[in-house]
Structures are given as C-alpha cells and as structure tokens.
Design an enzyme around this catalytic site. Structure first.
Site, PDB file in Angstrom:
ATOM      1  N   TRP A 173      45.960   3.050 -26.238  1.00  0.00           N
ATOM      2  CA  TRP A 173      46.216   2.420 -27.499  1.00  0.00           C
ATOM      3  C   TRP A 173      47.618   1.876 -27.229  1.00  0.00           C
ATOM      4  O   TRP A 173      48.369   2.504 -26.469  1.00  0.00           O
ATOM      5  CB  TRP A 173      46.315   3.417 -28.642  1.00  0.00           C
ATOM      6  N   HIS A 220      49.418   5.162 -30.145  1.00  0.00           N
ATOM      7  CA  HIS A 220      49.683   6.537 -29.709  1.00  0.00           C
ATOM      8  C   HIS A 220      50.669   7.236 -30.640  1.00  0.00           C
ATOM      9  O   HIS A 220      50.538   8.422 -30.926  1.00  0.00           O
ATOM     10  CB  HIS A 220      50.204   6.541 -28.271  1.00  0.00           C
ATOM     11  N   ASP A 232      51.918   6.360 -20.507  1.00  0.00           N
ATOM     12  CA  ASP A 232      51.687   4.958 -20.144  1.00  0.00           C
ATOM     13  C   ASP A 232      52.909   4.359 -19.461  1.00  0.00           C
ATOM     14  O   ASP A 232      52.795   3.567 -18.534  1.00  0.00           O
ATOM     15  CB  ASP A 232      51.365   4.118 -21.388  1.00  0.00           C
ATOM     16  N   ARG A 233      54.081   4.754 -19.951  1.00  0.00           N
ATOM     17  CA  ARG A 233      55.299   4.204 -19.348  1.00  0.00           C
ATOM     18  C   ARG A 233      55.397   4.609 -17.879  1.00  0.00           C
ATOM     19  O   ARG A 233      55.893   3.855 -17.050  1.00  0.00           O
ATOM     20  CB  ARG A 233      56.545   4.687 -20.110  1.00  0.00           C
ATOM     21  N   HIS A 251      43.359   8.463 -17.751  1.00  0.00           N
ATOM     22  CA  HIS A 251      43.464   7.849 -19.078  1.00  0.00           C
ATOM     23  C   HIS A 251      42.113   7.404 -19.645  1.00  0.00           C
ATOM     24  O   HIS A 251      42.043   6.978 -20.788  1.00  0.00           O
ATOM     25  CB  HIS A 251      44.387   6.630 -19.032  1.00  0.00           C
ATOM     26  N   HIS A 286      49.115  12.250 -25.387  1.00  0.00           N
ATOM     27  CA  HIS A 286      48.674  10.907 -25.003  1.00  0.00           C
ATOM     28  C   HIS A 286      47.153  10.821 -24.780  1.00  0.00           C
ATOM     29  O   HIS A 286      46.479   9.939 -25.307  1.00  0.00           O
ATOM     30  CB  HIS A 286      49.392  10.490 -23.723  1.00  0.00           C
ATOM     31  N   ASP A 331      43.949   8.467 -26.094  1.00  0.00           N
ATOM     32  CA  ASP A 331      43.065   7.659 -25.241  1.00  0.00           C
ATOM     33  C   ASP A 331      41.592   8.027 -25.450  1.00  0.00           C
ATOM     34  O   ASP A 331      40.719   7.161 -25.418  1.00  0.00           O
ATOM     35  CB  ASP A 331      43.425   7.855 -23.761  1.00  0.00           C
ATOM     36  N   HIS A 390      38.230   3.143 -23.712  1.00  0.00           N
ATOM     37  CA  HIS A 390      38.623   4.072 -22.646  1.00  0.00           C
ATOM     38  C   HIS A 390      37.458   4.964 -22.246  1.00  0.00           C
ATOM     39  O   HIS A 390      37.611   5.853 -21.415  1.00  0.00           O
ATOM     40  CB  HIS A 390      39.808   4.938 -23.087  1.00  0.00           C
ATOM     41  N   HIS A 434      39.973  -5.417 -24.505  1.00  0.00           N
ATOM     42  CA  HIS A 434      40.735  -4.172 -24.413  1.00  0.00           C
ATOM     43  C   HIS A 434      42.069  -4.293 -25.160  1.00  0.00           C
ATOM     44  O   HIS A 434      42.431  -3.413 -25.948  1.00  0.00           O
ATOM     45  CB  HIS A 434      40.978  -3.811 -22.945  1.00  0.00           C
ATOM     46  N   ASP A 441      43.486  -2.150 -28.241  1.00  0.00           N
ATOM     47  CA  ASP A 441      44.724  -1.412 -28.000  1.00  0.00           C
ATOM     48  C   ASP A 441      45.778  -1.689 -29.043  1.00  0.00           C
ATOM     49  O   ASP A 441      46.436  -0.767 -29.518  1.00  0.00           O
ATOM     50  CB  ASP A 441      45.339  -1.879 -26.677  1.00  0.00           C
TER      51      ASP A 441
END
Ligand SMILES: *[C@@H]1O[C@H](CO)[C@@H](O)[C@H](O)[C@H]1NC(C)=O
Ligand SMILES: *[C@@H]1O[C@H](CO)[C@@H](O)[C@H](O)[C@H]1NC(C)=O
Ligand SMILES: *[C@@H]1O[C@H](CO)[C@@H](O)[C@H](O)[C@H]1NC(C)=O
Ligand SMILES: *[C@@H]1O[C@H](CO)[C@@H](O)[C@H](O)[C@H]1NC(C)=O
Length: 370
Positions: free
Chosen positions: A23, A28, A73-74, A86, A150, A154, A160, A183, A187
């Site tokens: 997302w 998130h 994600d980072r 994920h 997280h 997902d 996902h 996607h 997201d």
C-alpha cells in the site's frame, strides 16, 4: 485528548504522502493507526521496548506504529532477501478466469517465502521473544515487529495476493486521464482520492479520546475518523469479531495424521502451513484474493482493444489505448462499497488483535465505544 493546533500541524505531513510501494506509505500508516486505536493499553511496555522508543510526552501515546509502518518498503531494495515476503502469487494465476487460491500449480517461489509465511514467521519470532526464553535477540525482535506491522498491511492489498501480471504492475490503465498501472492505482491513487474526498465534518475531532489520542496531524486523520465512524463503529460493527477469528486448523484434511503430513510435504495443505487458532493469514487472505476476480481486474482489460487476444502473454497493445478507471462503474463502485476502507480497517484490527495477543495482559481488541 484534544491536541493543540500546533501539535497537529507539526505532524508528519510529508512522510504521509502516498508513495508507490506496498500500500503506499499512507495506506500502511492508516493500517497502523487503526491498529493502534485498538491496542490494549497494557501492550505498551513490551511494544515500546521492542520498537526502541518511548515518548517523553505524557499526552502522547508512549510509542507509535505509524512511523515504522512503511519501513519495510523503504529498505526493500537494500534487503533484497525480504522482497518476496511482501506478496504471494500462484503459478498461472489468472484472477479473471479462476479464483483458486492457489490453483493446482501452487504458490510461485520458495515455500513459505511469501507474505503468508512471513506474517507467520515474524509473529512466531515475537512470540518467542515475548516468552523470554532468550532464543530471539533484541535486534531480531525489533525487525520482526516492523515487518509485522507492514506485512499485515500487504496481506490486505488484493494485488499482493496474485501473481498475474506481476500483481497488476504490468497492466497500464488511466486514472483521471493520467497513465498509471493497476497496482499503483490500488496502492496509492484510490487512497489519495478517498483522502481528498473525505467530507469536511471529519476534520473535527470525534468524541472519542481513544481515537483522537492516536491521531497526530497527518493528512489522513480525517479519513481514519471516517473509516472508524462510518465503518468500524457502524456498518461493520457486528462482523468485526469474525474478522479476528480463525477457524480450527487442519480442517481441510481431517486433522493430523498421515494424510495431513502427505499433503503438507507436497505443499497442498495451504492453510496448515501458516494458520492456527490465533493467527490465520491464509484464511484472512482468501476472500481478499477473491476481490481480484470480482472487482480489481476490470473485465474490459481482458478484451480488445485493451488486450490483444491473438497474442499469448501480451498484456496490452503497446502504446495503448489504456482503460480509464476513474469512472462510476469502477472507482465509483469501490468508493460506494467502502472496499478500500474495509481492507484498511481489517488489516488494522487484525494487527491489533495479534499485538494484543502477543503483549497485552488481556486478549481481544480494545473496542472503541462512542
Ligand atoms: C523470518 O523473519 C526473520 C526476521 O525478520 C528473517 O530473518 C527470516 O528471513 C524470515 N524468514 C521467512 C521464511 O520469512
Ligand atoms: C535502539 O535505539 C538506540 C538509540 O537510538 C540505537 O543506538 C540502537 O541501534 C537501536 N536498536 C535497534 C535494534 O534499532
Ligand atoms: C459527516 O457527514 C456525513 C454526511 O456527509 C454523515 O453521514 C456522517 O455521519 C457525519 N459524520 C459525523 C462524525 O458527524
Ligand atoms: C496483436 O497481435 C498480433 C500477433 O502478434 C499482431 O499481428 C497484431 O498486429 C496485434 N494487434 C494489435 C492491435 O496490437
């Protein structure tokens, strides 16, 4: 508690703009915020210890889930090994034609290295840590907590849960004229639009300290209030206990024993791989995957002119045309049915239930009453 205007404005506005992964960051953080509303207060000593932060401000929650919600994600490209965790995709998964989850080909990729196995994995790690046996170190528990927040998000993002077209990344579409892909639309763009269109009466605090205490001046505060007010406290109130319930495990193959073992070895007891009475990622994911067939993939994408049906494996003719999805039939229906809002709420409430089970003195949700 009502925070001062200054505190509200000094919140993390830039950190909260919808991003392009998972997302997006906003999705998130919204999941984490809804989870935090439902945390039992006795969770905090253990949770803040694991998150390695306790606020010195007695008016704020001791620690927060939202700031760590997008961490995974980072670091996804730095920690390449974590990338398959994920999502989960089935082999030859084609949601418009079959809603099997998974089909006879099973999951793509390595066994348990997907979002279903990952939710189980990090919860088990946290359980071992909470039990205090010393088998799990502090840094591992810290990482597992950030992953859990997280991955629970997902797990509730329909794209996902499918391998088709790399989770919709390869399906170019238009949204409000702008070219994007399916996607990215799910997201971030649908959430960004919902945030923009949140009625102004939600910019005023609700009469619930339990909700307001957690909000921190992010651009999605009003949206969280709306999800709570119209969804959690109203439309879905009666079904919420069923969101956090898990069926007894091993039902599909008649309990333990040889047959169960055989199915497990051949990877077909999909629920048995990850689910138990408290945490059941497979059971929770199955109806979310079904949304892919019902609504996420517009039927028109399977037909000319958006798909060249005389060419196997070709998603869409190069250069367009691209299907517009900001329409009453698509985005309008998703908005009307509160589909995105319900997914965010389910993720948040399930996350809270798991964290309460792990760390609180009492099981169950800290239910909001107004
Ligand atoms: C389980 O989680 C740990 C800690 O985050 C990680 O190192 C490991 O690779 C994970 N394994 C699976 C199968 O997800
Ligand atoms: C915990 O916080 C301290 C101080 O901010 C930092 O030095 C340490 O690396 C952190 N530990 C983990 C596991 O993040
Ligand atoms: C905000 O307004 C909507 C109508 O636009 C209404 O349905 C809702 O109940 C209101 N919310 C609050 C918290 O008063
Ligand atoms: C569809 O694919 C066929 C076979 O590759 C090709 O000849 C045809 O030009 C394609 N049509 C479009 C509209 O791209």
């Amino acid at each position: 508690m009502r925070l001062s205007h200054f505190v509200l404005l000094s919140g993390s506005i830039s950190a909260s703009l919808p991003g392009v992964l998972g997302w997006g960051a906003a999705g998130h953080e919204i999941v984490a915020t809804i989870a935090q509303i439902h945390l039992h207060p006795s969770v905090y000593p253990a949770l803040c210890d694991i998150l390695n932060y306790t606020s010195p401000d007695p008016r704020a929650p001791p620690c927060r889930l939202a700031p760590i919600a997008a961490w995974a994600d980072r670091l996804r490209y730095k920690m390449r090994w974590s990338s398959p965790l994920h999502y989960v995709g089935a082999v030859d998964d084609y949601p418009s034609q079959t809603c099997e989850f998974p089909g006879s080909g099973g999951w793509a990729g390595e066994r348990r290295r997907n979002v279903l196995g990952a939710v189980r994995n990090v919860t088990d790690i946290l359980e071992d840590y909470a039990d205090g046996g010393g088998s799990v170190g502090y840094a591992t528990a810290n990482e597992a907590a950030k992953f859990l927040v997280h991955f629970m998000g997902d797990l509730h993002m329909p794209l996902h849960l499918t391998g088709r077209d790399r989770g919709g990344n390869d399906d170019k579409v238009r949204f409000g004229g702008r070219i994007t892909n399916l996607h990215a639309l799910w997201d971030g763009l649908l959430i960004a639009k919902a945030i923009r269109e949140t009625p102004s009466n939600y910019s005023v605090p609700l009469a619930s300290p339990q909700i307001e205490w957690v909000l921190r001046g992010a651009i999605y505060d009003s949206y969280v209030r709306r999800i709570m007010w119209e969804g959690v406290l109203d439309q879905w109130k009666d079904e919420i206990p069923s969101w956090v319930a898990c069926p007894a495990p091993a039902r599909a193959y008649g309990g333990g024993g040889l047959w169960q073992t055989v199915m497990r070895v051949f990877g077909r007891d999909v629920a048995g791989e990850t689910d138990d009475e408290v945490l059941c990622p497979y059971h929770w994911a199955a109806p979310i995957h079904a949304l892919n067939c019902e609504i996420v993939w517009p039927k028109a994408l399977d037909e000319p002119p958006y798909k060249n049906t005389s060419r196997i494996g070709e998603y869409a003719p190069r250069g367009g045309p691209y299907l517009e999805l900001d329409t009453p039939e698509y985005a309008g229906v998703i908005k009307e049915r509160l589909i995105v809002e319900k997914l965010l709420a389910q993720a948040g409430i399930r996350l809270a239930a798991v964290l309460n089970w792990l760390f609180a003195e009492t099981d169950g949700l800290n239910v909001v009453e107004i």
